[in-house]
Each structure stands twice: as C-alpha cells, then as structure tokens.
Write an enzyme that holds these catalytic residues in place. Structure first.
Site, PDB file in Angstrom:
ATOM      1  N   GLN A 170     -40.193  -2.943 -21.923  1.00  0.00           N
ATOM      2  CA  GLN A 170     -40.040  -4.223 -22.620  1.00  0.00           C
ATOM      3  C   GLN A 170     -39.006  -5.183 -22.025  1.00  0.00           C
ATOM      4  O   GLN A 170     -39.264  -6.387 -21.923  1.00  0.00           O
ATOM      5  CB  GLN A 170     -39.663  -3.965 -24.102  1.00  0.00           C
ATOM      6  N   GLU A 204     -34.001   0.531 -26.170  1.00  0.00           N
ATOM      7  CA  GLU A 204     -33.574  -0.472 -27.156  1.00  0.00           C
ATOM      8  C   GLU A 204     -32.479  -0.009 -28.120  1.00  0.00           C
ATOM      9  O   GLU A 204     -31.397  -0.583 -28.189  1.00  0.00           O
ATOM     10  CB  GLU A 204     -34.811  -0.920 -27.954  1.00  0.00           C
ATOM     11  N   ASP A 255     -33.672  -5.011 -25.715  1.00  0.00           N
ATOM     12  CA  ASP A 255     -34.699  -5.209 -24.689  1.00  0.00           C
ATOM     13  C   ASP A 255     -34.987  -6.693 -24.453  1.00  0.00           C
ATOM     14  O   ASP A 255     -34.692  -7.241 -23.394  1.00  0.00           O
ATOM     15  CB  ASP A 255     -35.998  -4.519 -25.107  1.00  0.00           C
ATOM     16  N   GLY A 309     -20.859 -16.235 -40.688  1.00  0.00           N
ATOM     17  CA  GLY A 309     -19.978 -17.376 -40.467  1.00  0.00           C
ATOM     18  C   GLY A 309     -19.103 -17.680 -41.667  1.00  0.00           C
ATOM     19  O   GLY A 309     -18.873 -16.829 -42.526  1.00  0.00           O
ATOM     20  N   GLY A 310     -18.638 -18.920 -41.725  1.00  0.00           N
ATOM     21  CA  GLY A 310     -17.677 -19.302 -42.762  1.00  0.00           C
ATOM     22  C   GLY A 310     -18.302 -19.760 -44.068  1.00  0.00           C
ATOM     23  O   GLY A 310     -17.590 -20.099 -45.012  1.00  0.00           O
TER      24      GLY A 310
END
Ligand code: COA
Length: 425
Positions: A17, A139, A168, A247-248
């Site tokens: 892959q 993977e 992959d 995130g924030g």
C-alpha cells in the site's frame, strides 16, 4: 501539456500500500508509471482480500490506477539487463522493499547513479537509521511506533489503531512530495538524489500535536483533555483523549436521533468560543451565556463532560443532518459521522471526482477514491489498474526499443516467467 507531470517517467518498484499510494498520485498527475512486478503473482495485493474469484482484488485496483504493468524477474541476468535499461530511461525509481532488497538485487545507490546520474531514487522503509533500521514494517506497526496508537482511544482503554491508513497512505503522500521536490531541484542541479521516508517519521509528523502536548504536560495538566474535568490524574506521557479535539476548541462526539439502532447516528460538536452564546441559545441554556461558571472558555474546562452531556440531550432530539442544518447557519462547527455507505452514495463527492466509478475488464465496475488534490489546469482522470503484465511487450518495444530478435532472447532467458509459486496463489 494537459497534465502537470507529463513527460516524467517512473520506474515503480512498489508493492502493497505505502509505495503504490505514492506512485498512483504521480500517475494521476500525468507521470508515466511503469510498475515492475514479479512474473506469476505480481504485487501480492492482487490476490489478497479477493472478493471476485480470479479478479484483481479491490485492494490492488484501488491503489494502482493509471499505471502500466510489466512482469520481469529482476533476479534473472537478462531481467537485470532489462531493469538497467529501464533505469536509464526513467526519471524516478520508487521502491518500498524491505531493507537491503534493492542492494541484494545488485542495484544500490552507486550503481543506479552510474547508470543514470539524473535518476531520483525514492524509498519507503519502516524506520530510519537506528536500532530498527532492518525491520519489516506494516501499517499498524507504524501507527504504534509513531505515537498514534498510544494517543488514540479512551483514557481507560488500551492503545488503539485508527482506520485511516496514516502509516501506509500517509507515508506514500510524504514520499510523493519528496519526489516532486527532488524533480524540481533537478531542474537546476541536473542531478538526481535519494528521497527517503520512514513510516515511523511520517506517522509522528501527523501526530505532532501529541508531541506538543507531551511538552505542555511538564507545565501542568492538559486542561482541554476530558480527564482534567473528571479529576483523573495525568501520568508522564500524553494520554489518550477519547474524542476530544486536538486543538484549542473543545469538541466531542454526541449521540443523535436514532443512535439506539444506527451505529453512525452521531455528530462531532465543537464548542468554539466565539459562538458560545449561540450554542447556549440553540441547546436551550441561554443563561449559560452570561453565567460566570460557563460564559468564558477557561471556566468551562473543568466541566466539559457535563457540558457535552447537556448538549447531547439536545442533539439526541435531532438527526445528525438536522443538527448540521441548524448549527451551520449559526457558524457552529460540527460534522456528522458519515458511514462508508453514506460516503459511497454521496453525489457531491461523485461530482468532484473524489469518489469515482471505474470499469474493469475482469471484475466489472467498482468504486474508488479519486485524486483528492485538485489542480485547476491539470485535471485528473482515473483509469483502471493494469492487469498483471498487460504492458510487458509494449514497454519492451516502445519504451526500451527492443527489436524482435532481442525480444525473443529476453523471452528465452526466462526473465518473463515465474520462478517461484507465490504462497497466496
Ligand atoms: N523479480 C524478482 N524478485 C523480486 C521482484 C521481481 N520483479 N520483486 C520483488 N522481488 C523479491 C525481492 O528481491 C525480495 O527478495 P530477497 O528477499 O530474496 O532479496 C523479495 O521479492 C521480497 O521482498 P520484500 O520487500 O522483503 O517483501 P515481503 O513481502 O517479505 O515484505 C514488507 C513486505 C512490506 C513488510 C516489506 O517490503 C517492507 O518492510 N517494506 C518497507 C516498509 C513498507 O513499505 N511497509 C508497508 C507496506 S504497505
């Protein structure tokens, strides 16, 4: 030129892959990708996870569009000669063999350079130089050693791998960028160079926000992680954050109408600070917009779980698409959990060419993911993957210029014949 990479010829020595993802991207952009496969079975994925008897599997077809296939035993002396000729006539060699395979075949960097100093040699390995450099990697191993598994899942559960093939396909994407960068460099240096990407490094690159959190941890608890509000102590390493946003702006996956029977009746809901007053209105808690315990983002951090439970009481009364249509006009960021079935049937993805129906002479028509990168002047078309060795004669005669007699010599040498029976057959 219609295609951005028209005129670039790739010797595609990739399999499974990670490498095929890279060369498929280059092929979509117009490069002439010549996939060199072992006679007999070819890329092992041709016969893995087969759904239609004797037809190339979806695993193979969905990773090898727009390529040509030549079968060649590159351990046979005549096969090596043909490989040399291919090296001389290609711009890039891409490979993701196990460490040492190309050297054992007799084609190390120095040899390739002496055959074609302009050649770019692009390789994927599991690890970079270091204690694990010789390891074979797939993977999920990459997800584990790149920091993804330890940071995915719920804090009270085991490490978890993700369905996105970041080890992959993620590495293949990184390699493609390395190749076009080296091609650009070659326009003024005149020389090829080595492009190496380790799967561990690619996964870590995609997990950089978790290394960010590792360092923040030494300055105090990670307040946006749900375990902060739940009073669970933090350990020494970035913990698993469940469905918390990376995130924030805090977010979580919430149940929607029908969740009892539909495993995908959920929505990702983000309590973005600027739209907090609108969220309070929508969920029937207008008083939270001014209550000092809830009005400011910082004040909410120690009760995120209970806030999301309250929002969920509202989302459970609506379908995921109803939540979307109410929240979107108010700029409240949210996203329905779409099943693969819903994505396969999505007409807007078909219209942009992101989901494409392809016809195949053996297996019939199937769906695939088209090029997600859209260029305004260089449109990608998706052509079916090649059958094993479909273009062997064409490449030997038209690309390499062998005449009838030379062709016969190559055939007689056994270089186009299977040497070993593959286990998967
Ligand atoms: N003619 C003759 N021999 C060929 C050939 C051809 N056309 N193409 C491949 N081979 C041979 C190789 O020379 C090698 O032989 P050798 O071991 O005797 O030198 C052999 O096929 C197998 O190659 P290998 O890469 O070791 O395959 P594998 O199936 O044992 O391992 C991986 C598969 C993916 C684990 C391994 O290739 C790997 O670690 N790759 C790098 C990381 C990677 O990309 N992993 C993700 C894959 S999605």
């Amino acid at each position: 030129m219609d295609k951005a990479l028209e005129g670039v010829r790739i010797l595609d020595f990739t399999h499974v892959q990670s490498g095929p993802t890279c060369t498929q991207l280059l092929a979509w952009f117009g490069a002439d990708v010549i996939k060199v496969e072992r006679p007999g079975g070819g890329d092992v994925t041709r016969s893995q996870l087969r759904d239609v008897p004797d037809a190339d599997s979806l695993y193979f077809t969905m990773l090898n569009h727009n390529k040509r296939s030549i079968t060649l035993d590159t351990k046979n002396p005549k096969g090596k000669e043909v490989l040399e000729a291919l090296i001389k006539s290609c711009d890039v060699l891409v490979e993701n063999f196990a460490p040492g395979v190309l050297d054992r075949m007799g084609f190390d960097w120095n040899r390739i350079q002496s055959l074609n100093p302009r050649m770019i040699v692009a390789s994927i390995k599991g690890f970079g130089p270091g204690p694990f450099a010789d390891c074979k990697v797939y993977e999920n191993v990459a997800q584990c050693v790149g920091g993804s598994a330890s940071t995915t899942g719920f804090s009270d559960g085991p490490p978890t791998v993700t369905g996105a093939q970041i080890g992959d396909s993620g590495t293949g994407l990184h390699l493609a960028l390395g190749i076009v960068t080296a091609l650009y460099h070659r326009t003024h240096s005149g020389r090829g160079q080595k492009v190496s990407v380790a799967m561990q490094d690619s996964v870590l690159n995609l997990c950089r926000v978790k290394l960010r959190d590792q360092q923040r941890l030494s300055h105090g608890p990670l307040k946006e992680y749900p375990q902060f509000g739940e009073g669970k102590p933090f350990g020494e390493a970035t913990p698993r954050a469940g469905n918390a946003s990376g995130g924030g702006q805090p977010g979580w996956i919430l149940k929607c109408k029908g969740w009892e029977t539909d495993p995908n009746a959920y929505i990702y809901f983000i309590t973005q600070a600027p739209v907090w007053p609108k969220i309070c209105q929508v969920i029937g808690k207008p008083e939270w917009a001014t209550d000092p315990e809830y009005a400011k983002a910082d004040a909410r951090l120690n009760k995120l779980s209970s806030i999301f439970n309250t929002i969920e009481e509202w989302t459970k009364t609506k379908t995921k698409f109803e939540v979307m249509s109410i929240c979107n006009p108010l700029d409240i960021p949210c996203g329905p959990i779409l099943s693969m079935k819903e994505i396969a049937e999505d007409q807007s993805l078909r219209a942009t060419g992101t989901v494409v129906e392809v016809d195949h002479p053996v297996r019939g028509s199937y769906l695939t993911v088209g090029n997600p990168i859209k260029l305004s002047d260089s449109k990608s078309e998706v052509r079916r993957s090649p059958l094993l060795g479909e273009h062997t004669d064409e490449i030997l005669t038209k690309v390499l210029g062998y005449n009838e007699q030379e062709l016969t010599e190559i055939r007689d040498s056994g270089a186009l014949e299977p040497v070993i029976k593959q286990a998967a057959e």
